[in-house]
Design a protein around this motif. Sequence first.
Motif, PDB file in Angstrom:
ATOM      1  N   TYR A  19     -44.482  14.518  13.264  1.00  0.00           N
ATOM      2  CA  TYR A  19     -44.205  15.869  12.829  1.00  0.00           C
ATOM      3  C   TYR A  19     -43.477  15.491  11.512  1.00  0.00           C
ATOM      4  CZ  TYR A  19     -40.820  19.399  13.131  1.00  0.00           C
ATOM      5  OH  TYR A  19     -39.800  20.785  12.565  1.00  0.00           O
ATOM      6  N   LEU A  20     -43.134  15.116  11.269  1.00  0.00           N
ATOM      7  CA  LEU A  20     -42.468  15.019   9.327  1.00  0.00           C
ATOM      8  C   LEU A  20     -43.551  15.127   7.634  1.00  0.00           C
ATOM      9  CD1 LEU A  20     -40.316  11.612   9.399  1.00  0.00           C
ATOM     10  CD2 LEU A  20     -39.701  14.002   9.603  1.00  0.00           C
ATOM     11  N   ARG A  65     -42.703  22.050  21.874  1.00  0.00           N
ATOM     12  CA  ARG A  65     -41.210  22.135  22.315  1.00  0.00           C
ATOM     13  C   ARG A  65     -40.360  20.186  21.430  1.00  0.00           C
ATOM     14  NH1 ARG A  65     -36.757  21.880  27.543  1.00  0.00           N
ATOM     15  NH2 ARG A  65     -35.299  20.999  26.282  1.00  0.00           N
ATOM     16  N   LEU A  66     -40.031  20.003  21.258  1.00  0.00           N
ATOM     17  CA  LEU A  66     -39.889  18.518  20.757  1.00  0.00           C
ATOM     18  C   LEU A  66     -38.611  18.778  21.528  1.00  0.00           C
ATOM     19  CD1 LEU A  66     -40.360  18.602  16.508  1.00  0.00           C
ATOM     20  CD2 LEU A  66     -41.834  18.813  18.539  1.00  0.00           C
ATOM     21  N   ASP A  67     -38.537  17.361  21.749  1.00  0.00           N
ATOM     22  CA  ASP A  67     -36.937  16.523  22.257  1.00  0.00           C
ATOM     23  C   ASP A  67     -36.089  16.532  21.057  1.00  0.00           C
ATOM     24  OD1 ASP A  67     -34.926  14.919  23.768  1.00  0.00           O
ATOM     25  OD2 ASP A  67     -36.690  14.070  25.038  1.00  0.00           O
ATOM     26  N   GLY A 122     -37.824  17.103   8.558  1.00  0.00           N
ATOM     27  CA  GLY A 122     -37.811  17.103  10.270  1.00  0.00           C
ATOM     28  C   GLY A 122     -36.434  17.702  11.116  1.00  0.00           C
ATOM     29  N   GLN A 123     -37.203  18.679  10.384  1.00  0.00           N
ATOM     30  CA  GLN A 123     -36.281  19.851  10.558  1.00  0.00           C
ATOM     31  C   GLN A 123     -36.709  21.184  11.498  1.00  0.00           C
ATOM     32  OE1 GLN A 123     -34.005  22.138   7.934  1.00  0.00           O
ATOM     33  NE2 GLN A 123     -31.837  20.691   7.783  1.00  0.00           N
ATOM     34  N   VAL A 124     -36.265  22.135  12.556  1.00  0.00           N
ATOM     35  CA  VAL A 124     -37.417  22.583  13.249  1.00  0.00           C
ATOM     36  C   VAL A 124     -36.915  24.542  12.799  1.00  0.00           C
ATOM     37  CG1 VAL A 124     -38.130  21.885  14.796  1.00  0.00           C
ATOM     38  CG2 VAL A 124     -35.569  23.009  15.316  1.00  0.00           C
ATOM     39  N   PRO A 125     -37.846  25.252  13.000  1.00  0.00           N
ATOM     40  CA  PRO A 125     -38.917  25.155  13.107  1.00  0.00           C
ATOM     41  C   PRO A 125     -39.644  24.901  12.245  1.00  0.00           C
ATOM     42  CG  PRO A 125     -37.937  27.675  12.786  1.00  0.00           C
ATOM     43  CD  PRO A 125     -36.736  27.317  12.175  1.00  0.00           C
ATOM     44  N   THR A 126     -41.170  24.939  12.174  1.00  0.00           N
ATOM     45  CA  THR A 126     -41.982  24.879  11.645  1.00  0.00           C
ATOM     46  C   THR A 126     -42.954  25.733  13.073  1.00  0.00           C
ATOM     47  OG1 THR A 126     -41.491  22.862  11.490  1.00  0.00           O
ATOM     48  CG2 THR A 126     -44.221  23.958  10.737  1.00  0.00           C
ATOM     49  N   GLY A 160     -35.574  12.060  18.848  1.00  0.00           N
ATOM     50  CA  GLY A 160     -35.857  11.441  18.229  1.00  0.00           C
ATOM     51  C   GLY A 160     -37.372  12.532  17.801  1.00  0.00           C
ATOM     52  N   GLU A 161     -37.878  13.293  18.265  1.00  0.00           N
ATOM     53  CA  GLU A 161     -39.518  13.696  18.441  1.00  0.00           C
ATOM     54  C   GLU A 161     -40.115  14.903  16.710  1.00  0.00           C
ATOM     55  OE1 GLU A 161     -41.285  14.240  22.514  1.00  0.00           O
ATOM     56  OE2 GLU A 161     -40.913  15.521  21.496  1.00  0.00           O
ATOM     57  N   ASN A 162     -38.113  14.774  16.223  1.00  0.00           N
ATOM     58  CA  ASN A 162     -38.487  15.518  15.317  1.00  0.00           C
ATOM     59  C   ASN A 162     -38.447  14.809  13.914  1.00  0.00           C
ATOM     60  OD1 ASN A 162     -35.702  15.773  15.787  1.00  0.00           O
ATOM     61  ND2 ASN A 162     -35.144  16.835  14.319  1.00  0.00           N
TER      62      ASN A 162
END
Length: 213
Positions: A46-47, A33-35, A53-57, A39-41
């Motif tokens: 993650y980039l 789970r990203l917060d 920088g989007q979810v889901p991956t 700005g964890e995404n």
Amino acid sequence: MTPPVLYWISGSPPSWRVMLALTLKGIPFTSKRLDHGAGENKQPAYLALNPKGQVPTLVDGDVVIRESLAVLAWLDRAYLHRPIWGADAGQAAQIWQDVMLMEGDLRPAVTVTAQSLLRGMPLPDAERDALLVGVDALSKTLETQHFLGGGTPMANDIWLYPALHWIARGVVKSGAAPLPIARLTEDRPALAAWMARIAALPGVAETYPPHWR
Ligand SMILES: N[C@@H](CCC(=O)N[C@@H](CS)C(=O)NCC(=O)O)C(=O)O
């Protein structure tokens, strides 16, 4: 075999879609789970997986997939048990047709509706009407079958369930939703029964976005 890894953000309908697909297919996965607030995404690690920088991956072995519907397609080809894109060619075509209509016609209406409610902005008539027309048609289908996919939930059900919960979340948060939106499921018993049927499936309750609880 190493289980697939799902990167997701709480309250993201496309992330929830993938989580539902994994759950319905009974595929164990590692949850990351990203917060979003922190700005964890958008962090470099993650980039490197998802440049937008989007979810889901979903990372499954060497395969990295960044679009929710592509993940659903991957899961069905890589894990053949319990198909979510239909048991035969005719059903696959029907499900794809529903999903494409949802993506094309319903998604803009769902997005504007949910975001307007969540931001306390007025809901434009065009999107409200498009939402009601789309939901009426789906509800009519559900008057004669348990799921949009027939006897079992398929990708079309997986698309719709988080979308309607997103709107419901907006209704709760806004406290002043227009009546036809606030009563979207209450006014459509077949739709309400379908929501309850999906919610009762094994594992589905655990997929509900944690920060909405
Ligand atoms: N078409 C993409 C949409 C992905 C998407 O819009 N993700 C949003 C959350 S719903 C996101 O990651 N937003 C975070 C951001 O852009 O910072 C899919 O279906 O996977």
